[in-house]
Structures are given as C-alpha cells and as structure tokens.
Write a protein that holds these residues in place. Structure first.
Motif, PDB file in Angstrom:
ATOM      1  N   VAL A  67       0.841  -1.202   0.000  1.00 59.06           N
ATOM      2  CA  VAL A  67       0.000   0.000   0.000  1.00 59.06           C
ATOM      3  C   VAL A  67       0.876   1.253   0.000  1.00 59.06           C
ATOM      4  O   VAL A  67       0.664   2.183  -0.782  1.00 59.06           O
ATOM      5  N   GLY A  68       1.891   1.270   0.870  1.00 58.00           N
ATOM      6  CA  GLY A  68       2.773   2.426   0.983  1.00 58.00           C
ATOM      7  C   GLY A  68       3.546   2.711  -0.292  1.00 58.00           C
ATOM      8  O   GLY A  68       3.692   3.863  -0.701  1.00 58.00           O
ATOM      9  N   VAL A  69       4.049   1.669  -0.955  1.00 57.03           N
ATOM     10  CA  VAL A  69       4.882   1.878  -2.148  1.00 57.03           C
ATOM     11  C   VAL A  69       4.046   2.356  -3.337  1.00 57.03           C
ATOM     12  O   VAL A  69       4.514   3.166  -4.141  1.00 57.03           O
ATOM     13  N   ILE A  70       2.812   1.912  -3.439  1.00 59.72           N
ATOM     14  CA  ILE A  70       1.940   2.393  -4.525  1.00 59.72           C
ATOM     15  C   ILE A  70       1.647   3.881  -4.345  1.00 59.72           C
ATOM     16  O   ILE A  70       1.765   4.680  -5.290  1.00 59.72           O
ATOM     17  N   ILE A  71       1.289   4.269  -3.129  1.00 58.69           N
ATOM     18  CA  ILE A  71       1.034   5.684  -2.839  1.00 58.69           C
ATOM     19  C   ILE A  71       2.305   6.496  -3.070  1.00 58.69           C
ATOM     20  O   ILE A  71       2.278   7.570  -3.691  1.00 58.69           O
ATOM     21  N   ASN A  72       3.436   5.972  -2.607  1.00 61.04           N
ATOM     22  CA  ASN A  72       4.711   6.660  -2.738  1.00 61.04           C
ATOM     23  C   ASN A  72       5.099   6.849  -4.204  1.00 61.04           C
ATOM     24  O   ASN A  72       5.570   7.917  -4.600  1.00 61.04           O
ATOM     25  N   TYR A  73       4.928   5.811  -5.008  1.00 63.67           N
ATOM     26  CA  TYR A  73       5.276   5.904  -6.429  1.00 63.67           C
ATOM     27  C   TYR A  73       4.456   6.993  -7.126  1.00 63.67           C
ATOM     28  O   TYR A  73       4.998   7.834  -7.845  1.00 63.67           O
ATOM     29  N   LEU A  74       3.156   6.941  -6.924  1.00 69.27           N
ATOM     30  CA  LEU A  74       2.277   7.900  -7.608  1.00 69.27           C
ATOM     31  C   LEU A  74       2.604   9.340  -7.206  1.00 69.27           C
ATOM     32  O   LEU A  74       2.752  10.216  -8.068  1.00 69.27           O
ATOM     33  N   LEU A  75       2.745   9.587  -5.907  1.00 64.26           N
ATOM     34  CA  LEU A  75       3.023  10.947  -5.453  1.00 64.26           C
ATOM     35  C   LEU A  75       4.444  11.388  -5.809  1.00 64.26           C
ATOM     36  O   LEU A  75       4.672  12.553  -6.139  1.00 64.26           O
ATOM     37  N   THR A  92       8.307   4.839 -17.358  1.00 57.79           N
ATOM     38  CA  THR A  92       8.550   3.671 -18.205  1.00 57.79           C
ATOM     39  C   THR A  92       8.539   2.407 -17.345  1.00 57.79           C
ATOM     40  O   THR A  92       8.635   2.486 -16.114  1.00 57.79           O
ATOM     41  N   LEU A  93       8.461   1.265 -18.002  1.00 58.23           N
ATOM     42  CA  LEU A  93       8.494   0.000 -17.274  1.00 58.23           C
ATOM     43  C   LEU A  93       9.797  -0.130 -16.482  1.00 58.23           C
ATOM     44  O   LEU A  93       9.798  -0.558 -15.329  1.00 58.23           O
ATOM     45  N   LYS A  94      10.916   0.289 -17.104  1.00 56.82           N
ATOM     46  CA  LYS A  94      12.209   0.224 -16.414  1.00 56.82           C
ATOM     47  C   LYS A  94      12.212   1.120 -15.168  1.00 56.82           C
ATOM     48  O   LYS A  94      12.694   0.720 -14.105  1.00 56.82           O
ATOM     49  N   MET A  97      10.058  -0.485 -12.527  1.00 61.92           N
ATOM     50  CA  MET A  97      10.755  -1.652 -11.957  1.00 61.92           C
ATOM     51  C   MET A  97      11.865  -1.210 -11.008  1.00 61.92           C
ATOM     52  O   MET A  97      12.038  -1.803  -9.935  1.00 61.92           O
ATOM     53  N   LEU A  98      12.639  -0.175 -11.397  1.00 63.46           N
ATOM     54  CA  LEU A  98      13.692   0.339 -10.512  1.00 63.46           C
ATOM     55  C   LEU A  98      13.098   0.870  -9.215  1.00 63.46           C
ATOM     56  O   LEU A  98      13.617   0.624  -8.126  1.00 63.46           O
ATOM     57  N   PHE A  99      11.998   1.615  -9.332  1.00 67.18           N
ATOM     58  CA  PHE A  99      11.332   2.176  -8.151  1.00 67.18           C
ATOM     59  C   PHE A  99      10.940   1.053  -7.192  1.00 67.18           C
ATOM     60  O   PHE A  99      11.218   1.116  -5.996  1.00 67.18           O
ATOM     61  N   PHE A 100      10.293   0.024  -7.727  1.00 69.60           N
ATOM     62  CA  PHE A 100       9.846  -1.085  -6.880  1.00 69.60           C
ATOM     63  C   PHE A 100      11.017  -1.930  -6.368  1.00 69.60           C
ATOM     64  O   PHE A 100      10.970  -2.420  -5.243  1.00 69.60           O
ATOM     65  N   LEU A 101      12.075  -2.076  -7.172  1.00 69.89           N
ATOM     66  CA  LEU A 101      13.253  -2.830  -6.726  1.00 69.89           C
ATOM     67  C   LEU A 101      13.921  -2.138  -5.540  1.00 69.89           C
ATOM     68  O   LEU A 101      14.199  -2.769  -4.522  1.00 69.89           O
ATOM     69  N   PHE A 102      14.181  -0.825  -5.668  1.00 68.90           N
ATOM     70  CA  PHE A 102      14.797  -0.095  -4.561  1.00 68.90           C
ATOM     71  C   PHE A 102      13.860  -0.048  -3.351  1.00 68.90           C
ATOM     72  O   PHE A 102      14.309  -0.098  -2.204  1.00 68.90           O
ATOM     73  N   SER A 103      12.554   0.043  -3.602  1.00 66.50           N
ATOM     74  CA  SER A 103      11.585   0.012  -2.501  1.00 66.50           C
ATOM     75  C   SER A 103      11.600  -1.345  -1.804  1.00 66.50           C
ATOM     76  O   SER A 103      11.501  -1.427  -0.581  1.00 66.50           O
ATOM     77  N   LEU A 104      11.731  -2.428  -2.613  1.00 69.00           N
ATOM     78  CA  LEU A 104      11.806  -3.775  -2.042  1.00 69.00           C
ATOM     79  C   LEU A 104      13.052  -3.930  -1.177  1.00 69.00           C
ATOM     80  O   LEU A 104      12.989  -4.500  -0.080  1.00 69.00           O
ATOM     81  N   LEU A 105      14.189  -3.417  -1.660  1.00 64.61           N
ATOM     82  CA  LEU A 105      15.408  -3.463  -0.843  1.00 64.61           C
ATOM     83  C   LEU A 105      15.219  -2.664   0.447  1.00 64.61           C
ATOM     84  O   LEU A 105      15.645  -3.094   1.521  1.00 64.61           O
TER      85      LEU A 105
END
Length: 198
Positions: A67-75, A92-94, A97-105
């Motif tokens: 939930v937090g990462v979706i809100i964070n990405y959009l804003l 872009t897809l890349k 993906m980078l946003f979610f990868l760094f968020s996952l780390l």
C-alpha cells in the motif's frame, strides 16, 4: 551559475525534500494502519503454527509495504520530483521496476530492523511483534473497543512498537530518497555538477 539561480536551485531542492517528507509521512500512515489492520484481522488464527507470530508480522509488513509503495510511487512521480533530466523515465516499465526494486530493498532493510530490534526487545520480556492496536473481538462502535484502544496507548509495548516503526521508517526514508534521486529522478547535469562542487 549566477547567485540568483543558485538561490532558486537551493530553494527548489529544499521544497523537493519537503515534498518527499510529506509523501513519506502520508505513505507511512497508510503503511502503519495497514499493518495494524492486517495484524488485527489475522488475530490469533496463526498461533497454531510454530512461526505464527513471524508469519503474522511478515504478512502485515508486506501488506503495509504494498500500500505504501503504490502511494509513494504515484506521489513521487507526479508531485515530488519536478527537477529531473527526463521526467518520462520514471513512467517507463524500467523506471517503475527500478522504483519497486529499490523500494523492495528498503522493505527488506526495514524488515531486518523490525525483527532485529523486536528480538532484542523480546529478551526483556516484551513482545512487540504480536502487538495489536485494535481488539478484533468487538465492533468499532462498542465501548469495549475504545477501552481496549485506550489501554493500548498506556502500554509500554505500544510505544516500543512505535519507536521501532519510526526508526526503521527513517532509515528506509533516507535509503529511498538517495536511490530514487541517483537512479530514477536524476537531476539535470548542471545541477549535478553544482552539487558536486559543494
């Protein structure tokens, strides 16, 4: 760069950090509420498992992260980072993906902090990993619900839970800002060279 442009750039950078912090607070509130709701809904249903506490905490943490990462990405993409070399890169897809990868780390760093500090605190006989802010046995409108809620606010485990949550949030917040600024929302070259001179 002229002194006036430098002043404007410094102001712009400060506003970017302020917007990032505001988004961090918004995403953190949704993250925390999601964790607490998931922990409460799951309740004691996993206690029959050997690792029921671990599983419940992980599921709450994962739901809060999503939930937090979706809100964070959009804003972040549409409001926070305005001074970027290529504003389409993050869309872009890349970029996603980078946003979610760094968020996952960042998520894994936060998880390690939560479990590590939770384990150390448990050595003192306080279990913050099983903390529930809301009792799942009574409705939101009942007096029992609000009595339980009020008792949580005077419970030391609640404040330790909040401390651990805030600490890991600050660490992850710094991680997120640095990685996003360096790899996704990259400033134009003249801004980077000015920053390197400082």
């Amino acid at each position: 760069m002229s002194e006036n442009n430098l002043t404007n750039k410094q102001y712009s950078n400060k506003m970017e950090v302020l917007r990032f912090l505001i988004v961090g607070i918004i995403a953190t509130i949704f993250d925390l509420l999601t964790k607490l709701i998931v922990n409460t809904v799951i309740g004691d249903s996993l206690n029959s498992l050997n690792d029921g506490n671990f599983t419940k905490t992980f599921l709450g943490y994962l739901a809060g992260f999503i939930v937090g990462v979706i809100i964070n990405y959009l804003l972040s993409t549409f409001w926070v980072f305005k001074n970027v070399k290529d504003d389409k890169k993050s869309k872009t897809l890349k970029g996603i993906m980078l946003f979610f990868l760094f968020s996952l780390l960042g998520f894994l760093i936060g998880l390690a902090i939560t479990y590590g500090l939770g384990y150390l605190i448990s050595l003192g006989g306080i279990d913050i990993l099983d903390f529930k802010l809301f009792s799942g046995e009574s409705s939101f409108f009942s007096a029992e619900f609000w009595q339980y809620f009020a008792s949580c606010l005077t419970d030391g485990a609640f404040w330790l839970y909040i401390f651990v949550f805030c600490f890991q949030t600050i660490v992850v917040l710094v991680w997120n800002y640095v990685t996003r600024k360096k790899f996704i929302y990259i400033a134009p070259k003249e801004d980077q060279s000015e920053n390197n001179k400082k």
